[in-house]
Scaffold this active site. Structure first.
Site, PDB file in Angstrom:
ATOM      1  N   ASP A   1       0.816  -1.206   0.000  1.00 40.31           N
ATOM      2  CA  ASP A   1       0.000   0.000   0.000  1.00 40.31           C
ATOM      3  C   ASP A   1       0.854   1.263   0.000  1.00 40.31           C
ATOM      4  O   ASP A   1       2.072   1.207   0.173  1.00 40.31           O
ATOM      5  CB  ASP A   1      -0.929  -0.014   1.210  1.00 40.31           C
TER       6      ASP A   1
ATOM      7  N   TYR B   1       7.414  -9.576   7.376  1.00 41.01           N
ATOM      8  CA  TYR B   1       7.288  -8.123   7.460  1.00 41.01           C
ATOM      9  C   TYR B   1       8.013  -7.636   8.716  1.00 41.01           C
ATOM     10  O   TYR B   1       8.048  -8.338   9.735  1.00 41.01           O
ATOM     11  CB  TYR B   1       5.817  -7.694   7.547  1.00 41.01           C
TER      12      TYR B   1
END
Length: 281
Positions: A58, A116
């Site tokens: 994003d 992540y």
């Protein structure tokens, strides 16, 4: 007689980017996006192609390792792409490795897991180098009015999220509701008040990492109860969570089964050409 066009054959790229100046990965009407940057550079280098990532990131999210599938003319050596594309890419995007992939490899569908890392500071503001890439917990408006967040408390909450569940309280409704496995969630100290939450799993829904880290911070600050945290994890009960800002998040690694992994242990340990400045240090 018309010349037969060259065959198009698969290639794979390991690309990195700093997401602050991009509106996400996927091409859209209002750019710039990472896909714009890569496809425009490929076209200018004489090797036009459509890129297919391991997954979208994003707006504002960084990637140390984003894996790309694409098809190139058979007479274009993929190994030359890092050099050929460099003059046409901004300083915020680069390639570490380009090569032919094994077998029926696909960047997204062959992936077995992702890692992540979310960077944040506790007890001290970020240094100037890290300010664009780490959440200053003490200064964030959503976390104001609570108690100081301790690393021990935050790590315990993140570890409670480990397991297989649908995480429906921690992702956007646009993502499919299905079981996902969070294999590990740890908090590591990096010095100077900087910490990184490391989450490893078989797959992540949209905003899942940001909602998990942000909501854990809110519970650690006493702004949500631990009972609400447990109910959200175990029963999918909705909660007034916190989507941590994008600038602290890095797609760190994409993993593949050894039989189809295009990247060797040495490349994964020491990616050629990866900047050693934040957010990848």
């Amino acid at each position: 007689m018309a010349k037969t066009p060259p065959r198009r054959i698969p290639a794979v790229l390991w690309t990195w980017y700093r997401g602050g100046n991009f509106r996400g990965f996927q091409r859209q009407v209002e750019g710039p996006t990472v896909q714009d940057a890569l496809e425009d550079a490929l076209a200018k280098a004489g090797s036009p192609a459509t890129v297919m990532p391991s997954g979208r990131t994003d707006r504002g999210v960084h990637a140390r390792m984003q894996v790309i599938s694409l098809r190139l003319d058979e007479d274009v050596p993929p190994e030359e792409l890092p050099r050929r594309l460099a003059p046409f890419l901004s300083p915020d995007v680069g390639l570490c490795v380009a090569k032919r992939p094994p077998g029926s490899f696909h960047a997204q569908w062959s992936a077995s897991g992702k890692v992540y890392r979310y960077r944040l500071t506790l007890g001290a503001p970020p240094s100037e180098a890290w300010r664009p890439h780490a959440l200053d917990v003490a200064a964030d408006g959503t976390l104001q009015g609570g108690r100081a967040v301790t690393p021990e408390r935050l790590e315990a909450l993140l570890e409670r999220a480990v397991g297989t569940r649908d995480f429906t309280a921690f992702h956007e409704r646009s993502s499919p509701q299905k079981a996902r496995t969070l294999a590990s969630a740890t908090l590591r100290e990096r010095g100077g008040g900087l910490y990184e939450a490391c989450l490893e799993g078989d797959g992540f829904a949209r905003y899942q990492v940001r909602y998990l880290v942000g909501s854990a911070l809110k519970v650690a600050a006493g702004l949500l109860s631990e009972e609400q945290w447990h109910a959200a994890l175990d029963a999918g009960t909705s909660l007034a969570g916190f989507k941590a800002p994008a600038h602290g998040l890095v797609l760190w690694e994409v993993r593949y089964p050894s039989a189809v992994d295009p990247f060797g242990p040495g490349e994964r340990l020491h990616p050629p050409g990866l900047p050693d400045s934040p957010p990848f240090t």
